[in-house]
Write a protein that holds these residues in place. Structure first.
Motif, PDB file in Angstrom:
ATOM      1  N   ARG A 278       0.843  -1.209   0.000  1.00 30.04           N
ATOM      2  CA  ARG A 278       0.000   0.000   0.000  1.00 30.04           C
ATOM      3  C   ARG A 278       0.871   1.249   0.000  1.00 30.04           C
ATOM      4  N   HIS A 279       1.906   1.214   0.796  1.00 32.30           N
ATOM      5  CA  HIS A 279       2.821   2.352   0.888  1.00 32.30           C
ATOM      6  C   HIS A 279       3.508   2.585  -0.465  1.00 32.30           C
ATOM      7  N   ALA A 280       4.009   1.494  -1.058  1.00 29.81           N
ATOM      8  CA  ALA A 280       4.727   1.610  -2.339  1.00 29.81           C
ATOM      9  C   ALA A 280       3.800   2.110  -3.449  1.00 29.81           C
ATOM     10  N   LEU A 281       2.570   1.622  -3.444  1.00 31.37           N
ATOM     11  CA  LEU A 281       1.614   2.057  -4.471  1.00 31.37           C
ATOM     12  C   LEU A 281       1.398   3.565  -4.385  1.00 31.37           C
ATOM     13  N   ARG A 282       1.190   4.041  -3.179  1.00 33.06           N
ATOM     14  CA  ARG A 282       0.909   5.476  -3.011  1.00 33.06           C
ATOM     15  C   ARG A 282       2.145   6.326  -3.275  1.00 33.06           C
ATOM     16  N   ARG A 283       3.283   5.772  -2.994  1.00 37.28           N
ATOM     17  CA  ARG A 283       4.524   6.540  -3.178  1.00 37.28           C
ATOM     18  C   ARG A 283       4.887   6.669  -4.659  1.00 37.28           C
ATOM     19  N   HIS A 284       4.617   5.622  -5.424  1.00 34.23           N
ATOM     20  CA  HIS A 284       5.091   5.611  -6.812  1.00 34.23           C
ATOM     21  C   HIS A 284       3.983   5.715  -7.850  1.00 34.23           C
ATOM     22  N   GLY A 285       2.742   5.755  -7.393  1.00 36.40           N
ATOM     23  CA  GLY A 285       1.667   5.760  -8.376  1.00 36.40           C
ATOM     24  C   GLY A 285       0.518   6.666  -8.000  1.00 36.40           C
ATOM     25  N   TYR A 286      -0.237   7.021  -9.035  1.00 30.71           N
ATOM     26  CA  TYR A 286      -1.542   7.631  -8.816  1.00 30.71           C
ATOM     27  C   TYR A 286      -2.513   6.456  -8.849  1.00 30.71           C
ATOM     28  N   VAL A 287      -3.242   6.260  -7.761  1.00 26.47           N
ATOM     29  CA  VAL A 287      -3.964   4.997  -7.578  1.00 26.47           C
ATOM     30  C   VAL A 287      -5.476   5.191  -7.754  1.00 26.47           C
ATOM     31  N   VAL A 288      -6.038   4.389  -8.650  1.00 26.90           N
ATOM     32  CA  VAL A 288      -7.477   4.451  -8.912  1.00 26.90           C
ATOM     33  C   VAL A 288      -8.127   3.151  -8.441  1.00 26.90           C
ATOM     34  N   TYR A 289      -9.122   3.298  -7.592  1.00 32.26           N
ATOM     35  CA  TYR A 289      -9.905   2.140  -7.131  1.00 32.26           C
ATOM     36  C   TYR A 289     -11.091   1.977  -8.070  1.00 32.26           C
ATOM     37  N   LEU A 290     -11.138   0.858  -8.791  1.00 30.69           N
ATOM     38  CA  LEU A 290     -12.278   0.540  -9.644  1.00 30.69           C
ATOM     39  C   LEU A 290     -13.322  -0.156  -8.778  1.00 30.69           C
ATOM     40  N   ARG A 291     -14.409   0.557  -8.511  1.00 26.94           N
ATOM     41  CA  ARG A 291     -15.428   0.011  -7.609  1.00 26.94           C
ATOM     42  C   ARG A 291     -16.566  -0.617  -8.423  1.00 26.94           C
ATOM     43  N   VAL A 292     -16.940  -1.832  -8.059  1.00 25.67           N
ATOM     44  CA  VAL A 292     -18.046  -2.522  -8.736  1.00 25.67           C
ATOM     45  C   VAL A 292     -18.917  -3.227  -7.695  1.00 25.67           C
ATOM     46  N   SER A 293     -20.138  -3.546  -8.109  1.00 21.58           N
ATOM     47  CA  SER A 293     -21.047  -4.276  -7.215  1.00 21.58           C
ATOM     48  C   SER A 293     -20.697  -5.765  -7.228  1.00 21.58           C
ATOM     49  N   LEU A 294     -21.206  -6.455  -6.232  1.00 22.46           N
ATOM     50  CA  LEU A 294     -21.029  -7.911  -6.175  1.00 22.46           C
ATOM     51  C   LEU A 294     -21.672  -8.563  -7.408  1.00 22.46           C
ATOM     52  N   ALA A 295     -22.824  -8.030  -7.830  1.00 20.70           N
ATOM     53  CA  ALA A 295     -23.520  -8.603  -8.995  1.00 20.70           C
ATOM     54  C   ALA A 295     -22.629  -8.514 -10.237  1.00 20.70           C
ATOM     55  N   THR A 296     -21.968  -7.387 -10.415  1.00 19.97           N
ATOM     56  CA  THR A 296     -21.070  -7.231 -11.575  1.00 19.97           C
ATOM     57  C   THR A 296     -19.899  -8.199 -11.479  1.00 19.97           C
ATOM     58  N   GLN A 297     -19.343  -8.319 -10.303  1.00 19.48           N
ATOM     59  CA  GLN A 297     -18.229  -9.270 -10.128  1.00 19.48           C
ATOM     60  C   GLN A 297     -18.676 -10.677 -10.521  1.00 19.48           C
ATOM     61  N   LEU A 298     -19.831 -11.083 -10.004  1.00 22.02           N
ATOM     62  CA  LEU A 298     -20.311 -12.444 -10.274  1.00 22.02           C
ATOM     63  C   LEU A 298     -20.562 -12.654 -11.756  1.00 22.02           C
ATOM     64  N   HIS A 299     -21.134 -11.653 -12.383  1.00 20.09           N
ATOM     65  CA  HIS A 299     -21.425 -11.738 -13.811  1.00 20.09           C
ATOM     66  C   HIS A 299     -20.116 -11.904 -14.603  1.00 20.09           C
ATOM     67  N   ARG A 300     -19.129 -11.070 -14.283  1.00 19.24           N
ATOM     68  CA  ARG A 300     -17.871 -11.111 -15.049  1.00 19.24           C
ATOM     69  C   ARG A 300     -17.042 -12.352 -14.750  1.00 19.24           C
ATOM     70  N   LEU A 301     -17.208 -12.900 -13.566  1.00 24.03           N
ATOM     71  CA  LEU A 301     -16.346 -14.020 -13.163  1.00 24.03           C
ATOM     72  C   LEU A 301     -17.019 -15.376 -13.343  1.00 24.03           C
ATOM     73  N   HIS A 302     -18.231 -15.350 -13.898  1.00 25.31           N
ATOM     74  CA  HIS A 302     -18.978 -16.601 -14.051  1.00 25.31           C
ATOM     75  C   HIS A 302     -18.154 -17.637 -14.852  1.00 25.31           C
ATOM     76  N   GLY A 303     -17.982 -18.800 -14.285  1.00 28.93           N
ATOM     77  CA  GLY A 303     -17.277 -19.880 -14.979  1.00 28.93           C
ATOM     78  C   GLY A 303     -15.757 -19.761 -14.943  1.00 28.93           C
ATOM     79  N   ASP A 304     -15.255 -18.750 -14.270  1.00 28.44           N
ATOM     80  CA  ASP A 304     -13.797 -18.555 -14.224  1.00 28.44           C
ATOM     81  C   ASP A 304     -13.121 -19.654 -13.402  1.00 28.44           C
TER      82      ASP A 304
END
Ligand code: S3P
Length: 177
Positions: free
Chosen positions: A91-117
């Motif tokens: 976490r420290h290294a990410l913030r020190r060396h990067g501009y950090v974007v959190y991609l936020r999604v719902s559980l439903a979207t996760q399940l849809h995209r990960l179906h059968g993975d």
């Protein structure tokens, strides 16, 4: 050179970090790095096999080393794995060396995209929905604590999301010029 040269995408499995990251890198004319791919290349085995052979602990060790290497390299758009924020040094290294974007999604979207993975060992369980919810309950705070920007990535095509995120990044002026 910018002192936080990388653009880093964090967020849970199924958030679209790899897909969006690749598109954003094209738009920003930067190299794209997928951290899981770097780990797999270094280990010479798939992630499920890595978990089987070395356990999650071994995987996290490799993930920490790969992240340090990538952050020390050419400015890039970096897609991380969902658990990268578990380690305080990461976490420290990410913030020190990067501009950090959190991609936020719902559980439903996760399940849809990960179906059968079958490529994600943490979802190799009878109830992947419950596992995803439990992981999110544990990690949401860490994503928020690490991110410079929270971007809702539920609705829209990858192209539309990527264009919208690039516009947000341009308008903040803070990111990785
Ligand atoms: C993990 C997420 C995966 C991969 C590994 C562990 C996690 O990456 O790093 O299976 O702990 O959430 P994605 O978020 O790209 O699926």
């Amino acid at each position: 050179m910018h002192d936080r040269p990388h653009l880093v995408l964090i967020g849970p499995m199924g958030a679209g970090k790899t897909t969006l990251g690749r598109l954003l890198a094209q738009q920003m004319q930067r190299p794209f790095v997928d951290l899981d791919t770097v780990i797999v290349q270094a280990a010479g085995v798939t992630i499920p096999l890595l978990f089987q052979r070395e356990g999650e602990h071994g995987f996290r060790k490799r993930e920490r080393a790969a992240l340090a290497d990538v952050l020390a390299g050419t400015p890039a758009v970096i897609a991380t794995g969902g658990g990268v924020v578990l380690d305080p040094d990461n976490r420290h290294a990410l913030r020190r060396h990067g501009y950090v974007v959190y991609l936020r999604v719902s559980l439903a979207t996760q399940l849809h995209r990960l179906h059968g993975d079958t490529s994600r060992p943490l979802l190799d369980t009878p109830d992947p929905a419950a596992r995803l919810a439990a992981l999110q309950a544990q990690r949401e705070r860490l994503y928020l604590e690490t991110a410079d920007l929270v971007f809702d990535a539920d609705a829209g095509s990858p192209e539309a999301l990527s264009t919208a995120l690039a516009a947000r990044l341009n308008s903040t002026g803070a990111c990785c010029a």
